[in-house]
Write a protein that holds these residues in place. Structure first.
Motif: not given
Length: 315
Positions: A128, A132, A175, A280-281, A284, A287-288, A291, A294-295
């Motif tokens: 992650f 970023v 990604a 994943n929505f 996110a 502020l993400g 994830l 969830t990822v």
């Protein structure tokens, strides 16, 4: 006075009588004229043959299935033979001819996530942060290039449009490389062996992993502005990296295998994609940060469905 004579010759004169030679022919079980002759051999049935001869192979009953296991497939059949001509796929519906329950996949994924929390979180945080930083770097290059072209509006717009395409392509490639890392760990989890952080940095068939990730990224970038097209492309390519990393397939064969698997199990795959996108929505939104959870959960759930659909039982 007349006396009735019995019709049965053996009862004449009140004494048992020996059967005549003619009667012996009909009553002697060993054949006429030779009381010690062997009885006639019975006619050959479907699984027997006359004495002293070898029965033909067709006379034997069909052999049992190999190893006595019902439904056993010989090596080289099924999805294991994708590298050798795409063997017959398992029946739609998954392992053991039973439908794959996507809800069970997410329950399984959550249990595995909580059981392997430390190695998963370490890997996810590392990827992650790297993702970023690289996205921010590419974005800075894109903005800087557009500013240099501001003296010529037309050139600036062209540079911005091309730069945006390249930016989307690079972000998608990053990604999908992160996704490949999650797939590597997810395949390790579903295989039943102990999970380590190193499993997320181990890429079997690395060259084809990179090429497949770039191909998926290119297709996603090209169809990005259509939205629906990118979703459809994502649906049919959702197992391509799994086939590359788990079955050691090449890029083209991996896409063919993924397309075939999705076509045979369209309902299950659509539901899996929708639930993954929703999860994943939601992840996110803060502020993400969500994830991080969830990822990996959605990737393990996808690995569970993948194994079931190719006829394997997740451990």
């Amino acid at each position: 006075m007349s006396t009735n004579t019995p019709d049965d010759p053996s009862q004449r004169d009140g004494q048992p009588q020996a059967p005549s030679q003619g009667d012996a022919q009909s009553t002697n079980p060993y054949g006429a004229g030779d009381p010690f002759a062997k009885p006639a051999e019975p006619a050959a049935g479907p699984y027997s043959a006359p004495t002293g001869s070898t029965p033909p192979p067709s006379a034997y009953p069909p052999p049992a299935e190999p190893f006595g296991q019902p439904g056993y497939q010989a090596p080289g059949q099924g999805y294991g033979a994708y590298g050798a001509g795409y063997g017959a796929a398992p029946a739609a519906g998954g392992f053991g001819d039973q439908p794959v329950q996507v809800g069970d996949a997410f329950s399984y994924a959550w249990a595995k996530f909580t059981q392997n929390l430390a190695p998963i979180l370490l890997a996810v945080v590392a990827y992650f942060v790297g993702f970023v930083v690289l996205v921010a770097l590419f974005f800075g290059i894109l903005v800087g290039g557009s500013a240099l072209g501001s003296a010529d509006p037309t050139a600036g717009l062209l540079a911005l449009g091309f730069g945006t395409f390249v930016f989307v392509l690079l972000v998608a490639a990053l990604a999908f490389l992160v996704q490949a890392a999650m797939i590597s760990g997810s395949l390790a989890v579903t295989s039943g062996r102990p999970l380590t952080t190193g499993d997320f940095f181990r890429f079997p068939n690395l060259g084809n992993v990179v090429l497949t990730a770039l191909a998926i990224a290119a297709g996603t970038a090209i169809l990005y502005f259509t939205f629906v097209g990118s979703i459809i492309f994502g649906l049919f390519s959702m197992f391509a990296l799994y086939f590359v990393m788990d079955k050691n397939l090449g890029v083209v064969d991996a896409f063919k295998a993924s397309f075939s698997l999705v076509m045979r199990n369209a309902g299950t795959c659509v539901l899996l994609l929708v639930l993954t996108m929703v999860a994943n929505f939601v992840g996110a939104i803060p502020l993400g940060l969500g994830l991080i959870i969830t990822v990996p959960v959605s990737m393990i759930a996808t690995a569970y469905v993948y194994r079931r659909l190719v006829g394997e039982q997740p451990a």
